[in-house]
Design a protein around this motif. Structure first.
Motif, PDB file in Angstrom:
ATOM      1  N   ALA A 284      16.903  -4.865   7.894  1.00 50.69           N
ATOM      2  CA  ALA A 284      15.777  -4.449   8.725  1.00 50.69           C
ATOM      3  C   ALA A 284      15.988  -2.998   9.164  1.00 50.69           C
ATOM      4  CB  ALA A 284      15.629  -5.384   9.911  1.00 50.69           C
ATOM      5  N   GLY A 285      15.359  -2.608  10.263  1.00 52.88           N
ATOM      6  CA  GLY A 285      15.460  -1.233  10.727  1.00 52.88           C
ATOM      7  C   GLY A 285      16.805  -0.905  11.348  1.00 52.88           C
ATOM      8  N   THR A 286      16.992   0.360  11.665  1.00 47.91           N
ATOM      9  CA  THR A 286      18.283   0.828  12.168  1.00 47.91           C
ATOM     10  C   THR A 286      18.716   0.122  13.447  1.00 47.91           C
ATOM     11  OG1 THR A 286      17.152   2.654  13.303  1.00 47.91           O
ATOM     12  CG2 THR A 286      18.031   3.107  11.117  1.00 47.91           C
ATOM     13  N   ALA A 309      18.055   6.018   0.572  1.00 53.62           N
ATOM     14  CA  ALA A 309      18.009   5.037  -0.511  1.00 53.62           C
ATOM     15  C   ALA A 309      17.410   5.620  -1.777  1.00 53.62           C
ATOM     16  CB  ALA A 309      17.214   3.804  -0.080  1.00 53.62           C
ATOM     17  N   GLY A 310      16.514   6.585  -1.620  1.00 50.88           N
ATOM     18  CA  GLY A 310      15.884   7.198  -2.779  1.00 50.88           C
ATOM     19  C   GLY A 310      16.769   8.169  -3.516  1.00 50.88           C
ATOM     20  N   GLY A 311      18.010   8.306  -3.069  1.00 50.95           N
ATOM     21  CA  GLY A 311      18.952   9.190  -3.745  1.00 50.95           C
ATOM     22  C   GLY A 311      18.723  10.665  -3.456  1.00 50.95           C
ATOM     23  N   GLY A 312      17.956  10.939  -2.398  1.00 52.62           N
ATOM     24  CA  GLY A 312      17.712  12.334  -2.047  1.00 52.62           C
ATOM     25  C   GLY A 312      16.788  13.032  -3.020  1.00 52.62           C
ATOM     26  N   ASN A 313      15.873  12.268  -3.669  1.00 48.30           N
ATOM     27  CA  ASN A 313      14.929  12.900  -4.579  1.00 48.30           C
ATOM     28  C   ASN A 313      14.033  13.876  -3.809  1.00 48.30           C
ATOM     29  OD1 ASN A 313      12.202  11.613  -3.893  1.00 48.30           O
ATOM     30  ND2 ASN A 313      13.434   9.784  -4.266  1.00 48.30           N
ATOM     31  N   THR A 314      13.326  14.709  -4.538  1.00 49.99           N
ATOM     32  CA  THR A 314      12.538  15.770  -3.910  1.00 49.99           C
ATOM     33  C   THR A 314      11.510  15.242  -2.920  1.00 49.99           C
ATOM     34  OG1 THR A 314      12.770  17.134  -5.894  1.00 49.99           O
ATOM     35  CG2 THR A 314      11.032  17.739  -4.368  1.00 49.99           C
ATOM     36  N   VAL A 315      10.846  14.146  -3.287  1.00 51.07           N
ATOM     37  CA  VAL A 315       9.814  13.590  -2.407  1.00 51.07           C
ATOM     38  C   VAL A 315      10.446  12.994  -1.156  1.00 51.07           C
ATOM     39  CG1 VAL A 315       7.887  11.983  -2.243  1.00 51.07           C
ATOM     40  CG2 VAL A 315       8.381  13.101  -4.419  1.00 51.07           C
ATOM     41  N   GLU A 316      11.538  12.253  -1.328  1.00 49.37           N
ATOM     42  CA  GLU A 316      12.209  11.667  -0.171  1.00 49.37           C
ATOM     43  C   GLU A 316      12.680  12.757   0.783  1.00 49.37           C
ATOM     44  OE1 GLU A 316      15.603   8.344   0.874  1.00 49.37           O
ATOM     45  OE2 GLU A 316      16.021   9.750  -0.755  1.00 49.37           O
ATOM     46  N   LYS A 317      13.255  13.801   0.248  1.00 46.83           N
ATOM     47  CA  LYS A 317      13.747  14.884   1.099  1.00 46.83           C
ATOM     48  C   LYS A 317      12.600  15.510   1.895  1.00 46.83           C
ATOM     49  CE  LYS A 317      16.608  19.057   1.009  1.00 46.83           C
ATOM     50  NZ  LYS A 317      15.732  19.818   1.947  1.00 46.83           N
ATOM     51  N   ALA A 318      11.456  15.690   1.231  1.00 42.06           N
ATOM     52  CA  ALA A 318      10.295  16.258   1.914  1.00 42.06           C
ATOM     53  C   ALA A 318       9.840  15.339   3.046  1.00 42.06           C
ATOM     54  CB  ALA A 318       9.163  16.483   0.920  1.00 42.06           C
ATOM     55  N   MET A 319       9.847  14.026   2.802  1.00 40.17           N
ATOM     56  CA  MET A 319       9.451  13.060   3.823  1.00 40.17           C
ATOM     57  C   MET A 319      10.390  13.092   5.015  1.00 40.17           C
ATOM     58  SD  MET A 319       9.187   8.891   3.570  1.00 40.17           S
ATOM     59  CE  MET A 319      10.992   8.687   3.705  1.00 40.17           C
ATOM     60  N   LEU A 320      11.682  13.019   4.739  1.00 42.62           N
ATOM     61  CA  LEU A 320      12.671  13.010   5.818  1.00 42.62           C
ATOM     62  C   LEU A 320      12.593  14.276   6.661  1.00 42.62           C
ATOM     63  CD1 LEU A 320      15.761  11.551   3.883  1.00 42.62           C
ATOM     64  CD2 LEU A 320      14.164  10.340   5.371  1.00 42.62           C
ATOM     65  N   ASP A 321      12.502  15.425   5.992  1.00 38.28           N
ATOM     66  CA  ASP A 321      12.447  16.699   6.706  1.00 38.28           C
ATOM     67  C   ASP A 321      11.196  16.797   7.565  1.00 38.28           C
ATOM     68  OD1 ASP A 321      14.804  17.413   5.505  1.00 38.28           O
ATOM     69  OD2 ASP A 321      13.914  18.767   4.026  1.00 38.28           O
ATOM     70  N   SER A 322      10.074  16.358   7.025  1.00 38.88           N
ATOM     71  CA  SER A 322       8.804  16.452   7.745  1.00 38.88           C
ATOM     72  C   SER A 322       8.781  15.556   8.974  1.00 38.88           C
ATOM     73  CB  SER A 322       7.642  16.080   6.816  1.00 38.88           C
ATOM     74  OG  SER A 322       6.411  16.205   7.461  1.00 38.88           O
ATOM     75  N   VAL A 323       9.251  14.327   8.828  1.00 37.15           N
ATOM     76  CA  VAL A 323       9.260  13.395   9.960  1.00 37.15           C
ATOM     77  C   VAL A 323      10.184  13.896  11.062  1.00 37.15           C
ATOM     78  CG1 VAL A 323       9.924  11.076  10.699  1.00 37.15           C
ATOM     79  CG2 VAL A 323       8.603  11.379   8.607  1.00 37.15           C
ATOM     80  N   LYS A 324      11.352  14.379  10.683  1.00 39.30           N
ATOM     81  CA  LYS A 324      12.301  14.889  11.672  1.00 39.30           C
ATOM     82  C   LYS A 324      11.749  16.128  12.374  1.00 39.30           C
ATOM     83  CE  LYS A 324      16.388  13.162   9.205  1.00 39.30           C
ATOM     84  NZ  LYS A 324      17.577  13.548   8.386  1.00 39.30           N
ATOM     85  N   LYS A 325      11.111  16.999  11.607  1.00 38.35           N
ATOM     86  CA  LYS A 325      10.542  18.215  12.175  1.00 38.35           C
ATOM     87  C   LYS A 325       9.475  17.892  13.218  1.00 38.35           C
ATOM     88  CE  LYS A 325       8.323  22.589  10.870  1.00 38.35           C
ATOM     89  NZ  LYS A 325       7.800  23.406   9.730  1.00 38.35           N
ATOM     90  N   ALA A 326       8.755  16.777  13.002  1.00 38.21           N
ATOM     91  CA  ALA A 326       7.700  16.364  13.926  1.00 38.21           C
ATOM     92  C   ALA A 326       8.246  15.583  15.114  1.00 38.21           C
ATOM     93  CB  ALA A 326       6.666  15.527  13.185  1.00 38.21           C
ATOM     94  N   GLY A 327       9.576  15.388  15.153  1.00 42.01           N
ATOM     95  CA  GLY A 327      10.193  14.686  16.274  1.00 42.01           C
ATOM     96  C   GLY A 327      10.372  13.195  16.067  1.00 42.01           C
ATOM     97  N   GLY A 328      10.090  12.701  14.852  1.00 44.88           N
ATOM     98  CA  GLY A 328      10.247  11.287  14.573  1.00 44.88           C
ATOM     99  C   GLY A 328      11.600  10.957  13.972  1.00 44.88           C
ATOM    100  N   THR A 329      11.835   9.671  13.754  1.00 39.04           N
ATOM    101  CA  THR A 329      13.083   9.203  13.151  1.00 39.04           C
ATOM    102  C   THR A 329      12.756   8.356  11.926  1.00 39.04           C
ATOM    103  OG1 THR A 329      14.166   9.126  15.325  1.00 39.04           O
ATOM    104  CG2 THR A 329      15.210   7.904  13.517  1.00 39.04           C
ATOM    105  N   PRO A 330      13.093   8.813  10.742  1.00 37.71           N
ATOM    106  CA  PRO A 330      12.808   8.034   9.523  1.00 37.71           C
ATOM    107  C   PRO A 330      13.491   6.671   9.569  1.00 37.71           C
ATOM    108  CG  PRO A 330      13.400  10.290   8.976  1.00 37.71           C
ATOM    109  CD  PRO A 330      13.724  10.109  10.427  1.00 37.71           C
ATOM    110  N   ASP A 331      12.784   5.631   9.102  1.00 35.78           N
ATOM    111  CA  ASP A 331      13.332   4.287   9.173  1.00 35.78           C
ATOM    112  C   ASP A 331      12.704   3.413   8.091  1.00 35.78           C
ATOM    113  OD1 ASP A 331      14.700   1.975  10.135  1.00 35.78           O
ATOM    114  OD2 ASP A 331      14.530   2.675  12.194  1.00 35.78           O
ATOM    115  N   LEU A 332      12.791   2.127   8.271  1.00 36.26           N
ATOM    116  CA  LEU A 332      12.423   1.132   7.273  1.00 36.26           C
ATOM    117  C   LEU A 332      11.031   1.323   6.670  1.00 36.26           C
ATOM    118  CD1 LEU A 332      13.104  -1.637   5.902  1.00 36.26           C
ATOM    119  CD2 LEU A 332      12.147  -2.729   7.946  1.00 36.26           C
ATOM    120  N   PHE A 333      10.027   1.569   7.505  1.00 35.35           N
ATOM    121  CA  PHE A 333       8.653   1.605   7.019  1.00 35.35           C
ATOM    122  C   PHE A 333       8.045   3.001   6.968  1.00 35.35           C
ATOM    123  CE2 PHE A 333       8.838  -2.872   8.656  1.00 35.35           C
ATOM    124  CZ  PHE A 333       8.860  -3.450   7.398  1.00 35.35           C
TER     125      PHE A 333
END
Length: 422
Positions: A284-286, A309-333
């Motif tokens: 489940a989530g963190t 989990a995505g192995g740091g692919n380009t799309v995953e990295k963009a998602m993680l960076d964007s969510v963190k930049k907006a003040g969120g925490t990437p997680d399960l969903f």
């Protein structure tokens, strides 16, 4: 709008055969009922009369109906954060696609199907042609028929019930479904024929549904499926751990919910169950990681997603960076929201800004790179065929974090084809 016979040749084929109507029913029952919600509001700009018409303002209005409040509000926030990050990514930071501005109006369903349907009807009445969201399976099953009746595009979120797949032509999903969870567990078992599988769960609707689901999927592959069910009120779980150990299973599938989870994992560890064979449960989530304590490193987790989990692919990295930049925490969903935004942008770019039927055609069979890796919207039933993951936890308590052990290719864990009901 009905399926053409030629669609049977489009997209990848599931390697799993549909065993029976009973199997489909029990898998639907085992779906996670995920809820979330959000207070009504508008993201992505204002200045619209809410008509939903693209003429004049060149705006595509998207209604995001999800849970910002309620029992699963945390999941709702993950989805919403991912959606906004995905919209930014898919539009290359412009908020526009094919000359149309994407405007997102958020509505809170609080995990209540009635509230969700009311909000959706209000948006549809204002001319909205695109709806997304839904972290709760019960909500999704009410939203989907509404989308078909009104011929609007509906992209469901984390709601995992298998019943959403193939429910109608206008409904899609941006997350995984329960069948993909069970197939991931089966991949850990290997050749299931003759293997002994024990489902350890509470004697509740949820627990019994999981027993039925494992029986349908792994039993259908030749495994001998049994169960150990504990009363939901039980606090001393040692006898049930001993019962599992005595059965000598090749695989233990744990489906457990509630405050007794730490006691369960302690009992399984103390009774030697975790060292006697493969023990599998969902990750489940963190916030759930500390629950497993010292047992976490001895359990195999089937995982829909966790950061990395995505192995740091380009799309995953963009998602993680964007969510963190907006003040969120990437997680399960988080990827469920991100993927939904990718799908909607593609539907507009390759289909239409105003015609949902054209949007549907644009999405069917679409293969794309997502945060989890390569994914496909299967043409026949709109299942989202995607990779799944196997992990273990390292560290203890607040320091626990998942480590990727294996990634199951999307074809390996593809659910059986369930042609659209129309």
């Amino acid at each position: 709008m009905r399926r053409r016979a030629s669609r049977s040749r489009r997209g990848i084929r599931s390697t799993v055969q549909h065993r029976s109507l009973t199997a489909a029913a029990v898998l639907a029952a085992a779906g996670l009922l995920l809820t979330g919600c959000t207070a009504a509001g508008t993201a992505g700009g204002s200045g619209s009369d809410g008509s939903g018409k693209s003429a004049g303002d060149a705006t595509v209005k998207v209604g995001l109906v999800y849970s910002r409040t309620g029992l699963l509000a945390d999941y709702g926030k993950q989805y919403r954060d991912g959606f906004m990050a995905g919209l930014d990514y898919a539009t290359k930071g412009t908020g526009k696609v094919a000359g149309h501005r994407i405007e997102v109006t958020e509505q809170d369903d609080a995990g209540d199907p009635g509230k969700a349907v009311s909000a959706a009807k209000n948006l549809i009445g204002k001319g909205y042609k695109v709806l997304a969201g839904t972290t709760d399976s019960g909500v999704a099953l009410q939203m989907a028929p509404l989308a078909a009746q009104n011929k609007v595009l509906y992209v469901s979120g984390p709601a995992a019930t298998d019943a959403v797949t193939g429910i109608n032509d206008y409904t899609f999903r941006s997350g995984r479904q329960s069948y993909q969870d069970i197939l991931t567990a089966g991949a850990m078992l290997g050749d299931a024929k003759g293997k002994k599988v024990t489902v350890l769960a509470q004697d509740s609707t949820f627990g019994q549904a999981n027993v039925a689901a494992v029986q349908a999927v792994l039993g259908g592959k030749g495994a001998k499926v049994g169960s150990v069910l504990a009363p939901p009120s039980a606090t001393d779980l040692t006898p049930f751990a001993r019962q599992v150990k005595a059965g000598g299973p090749d695989l233990v599938f744990v489906a457990w919910a509630g405050s007794t989870a730490p006691a369960l994992w302690t009992a399984l560890d103390q009774q030697g169950v975790l060292g006697a064979g493969k023990v599998v449960t969902g990750l489940a989530g963190t916030a759930s990681y500390p629950v497993f304590g010292a047992a976490g490193s001895k359990v195999s987790f089937l995982a829909h997603y966790f950061p990395g989990a995505g192995g740091g692919n380009t799309v995953e990295k963009a998602m993680l960076d964007s969510v963190k930049k907006a003040g969120g925490t990437p997680d399960l969903f988080t990827p469920d929201g991100f993927t939904a935004a990718q799908m909607i942008v593609h539907a507009v770019a390759e289909g239409s800004a105003t015609d949902p039927a054209a949007m549907v055609k644009a999405l069917e069979g679409w293969t794309f790179d997502g945060a989890k890796g390569k994914q496909q919207v299967r043409a026949e039933d709109h299942a989202l065929v995607q990779p799944m993951f196997v992990a273990r936890l390292t560290g203890k308590g607040a320091a626990a974090e998942p480590e990727l052990l294996d990634a199951e290719a999307m074809e390996t864990v593809a659910p059986p084809v369930k042609p659209s009901a129309g």
